[in-house]
Design a protein around this motif. Structure first.
Motif, short mmCIF file in Angstrom:
data_model
loop_
_atom_site.label_atom_id
_atom_site.label_comp_id
_atom_site.label_asym_id
_atom_site.label_seq_id
_atom_site.Cartn_x
_atom_site.Cartn_y
_atom_site.Cartn_z
N GLN A 149 0.80 -1.22 0.00
CA GLN A 149 0.00 0.00 0.00
C GLN A 149 0.84 1.28 0.00
OE1 GLN A 149 -2.92 -0.35 3.14
NE2 GLN A 149 -4.30 -1.49 1.80
N ILE A 150 1.78 1.41 0.92
CA ILE A 150 2.58 2.64 0.98
C ILE A 150 3.36 2.85 -0.32
CG2 ILE A 150 4.53 3.77 2.15
CD1 ILE A 150 3.35 2.73 4.80
N PRO A 151 4.10 1.84 -0.82
CA PRO A 151 4.78 2.06 -2.11
C PRO A 151 3.79 2.33 -3.26
CG PRO A 151 5.69 0.13 -1.02
CD PRO A 151 4.49 0.56 -0.24
N GLY A 152 2.62 1.71 -3.22
CA GLY A 152 1.61 1.93 -4.26
C GLY A 152 1.12 3.38 -4.26
N TYR A 153 0.82 3.89 -3.06
CA TYR A 153 0.39 5.29 -2.96
C TYR A 153 1.51 6.24 -3.39
CZ TYR A 153 -4.07 4.31 -0.66
OH TYR A 153 -5.34 3.89 -0.38
N GLN A 154 2.74 5.95 -2.97
CA GLN A 154 3.87 6.80 -3.35
C GLN A 154 4.04 6.80 -4.87
OE1 GLN A 154 6.87 4.95 -0.90
NE2 GLN A 154 6.70 6.53 0.69
N ASP A 155 3.93 5.64 -5.48
CA ASP A 155 4.07 5.53 -6.93
C ASP A 155 2.94 6.28 -7.65
OD1 ASP A 155 5.37 4.53 -9.26
OD2 ASP A 155 3.81 2.98 -9.43
N ALA A 156 1.73 6.14 -7.16
CA ALA A 156 0.58 6.82 -7.77
C ALA A 156 0.75 8.34 -7.66
CB ALA A 156 -0.72 6.37 -7.11
N ILE A 157 1.18 8.81 -6.50
CA ILE A 157 1.40 10.25 -6.31
C ILE A 157 2.49 10.75 -7.25
CG2 ILE A 157 2.26 11.98 -4.67
CD1 ILE A 157 0.74 10.35 -2.48
#
Length: 190
Positions: A149-157
């Motif tokens: 989740q955290i890497p996914g959100y960072q990547d999306a941002i």
């Protein structure tokens, strides 16, 4: 974009709390396992004292002692409700002190202790299963947050920011092209 950043911050704030819960559960599982080993050793000692009087037990009436009511409470350990033995009532049938051997009283106490140890061992086993299940679930949640989740959100941002920068650059480029075309037309018109 703001929603994604908000979700990212929530997960980043929550992650240390979940990690602390996981480590607390790991410690409790370890403590519970050592308690179970102690109970097993105690039960082995009680069985040994039982077997030393084995020949006498043939004369003993096992229906003299019965487990009555169990009072089992709940206790929270690292956020997990686990069973705790509060009390066990034993029912001792009346027997003749004069007609029965002197060791009957000791035998009754030994049976009570053995039953109590066995009951506590069962509850410890249930407690261990509950704690291990909660620890496993918490570990999965930590891994989900840390690795997905955290890497996914960072990547999306990051992707959204790049897209917005690209849009801004394209907008500036198109304005420059339009401006140069307008200037070209004005020069051609003069």
């Amino acid at each position: 974009m703001q929603q994604l950043e908000k979700q990212l911050k929530v997960r980043q704030r929550t992650l240390p709390i979940i990690k602390n819960k996981e480590s607390a559960l790991r410690v409790e599982v370890k403590r519970c396992k050592s308690e179970m080993v102690e109970h097993d050793e105690e039960y082995a000692r009680q069985m040994e004292s039982y077997s030393t009087m084995f020949a006498l037990w043939n004369d003993f009436d096992p229906s003299l002692v019965k487990a009555g009511n169990f009072i089992i409470g709940k206790q929270k350990v690292a956020g997990v409700k686990v069973p705790v033995l509060e009390n066990v009532e034993f029912i001792v049938a009346p027997y003749s002190l004069f007609n029965s051997p002197k060791w009957y009283a000791d035998g009754i106490e030994l049976l009570k202790q053995m039953a109590m140890t066995a009951i506590q061992r069962e509850l410890l086993d249930k407690k261990l299963r509950l704690l291990e299940k909660a620890r496993k679930k918490t570990t999965q949640k930590v891994n989900l947050f840390e690795k997905v989740q955290i890497p996914g959100y960072q990547d999306a941002i990051r992707k959204i920011k790049r897209f917005m920068e690209d849009e801004e650059n394209l907008s500036k480029s198109s304005q420059k092209i339009l401006k140069s075309l307008l200037e070209q037309r004005e020069e051609d018109a003069v």
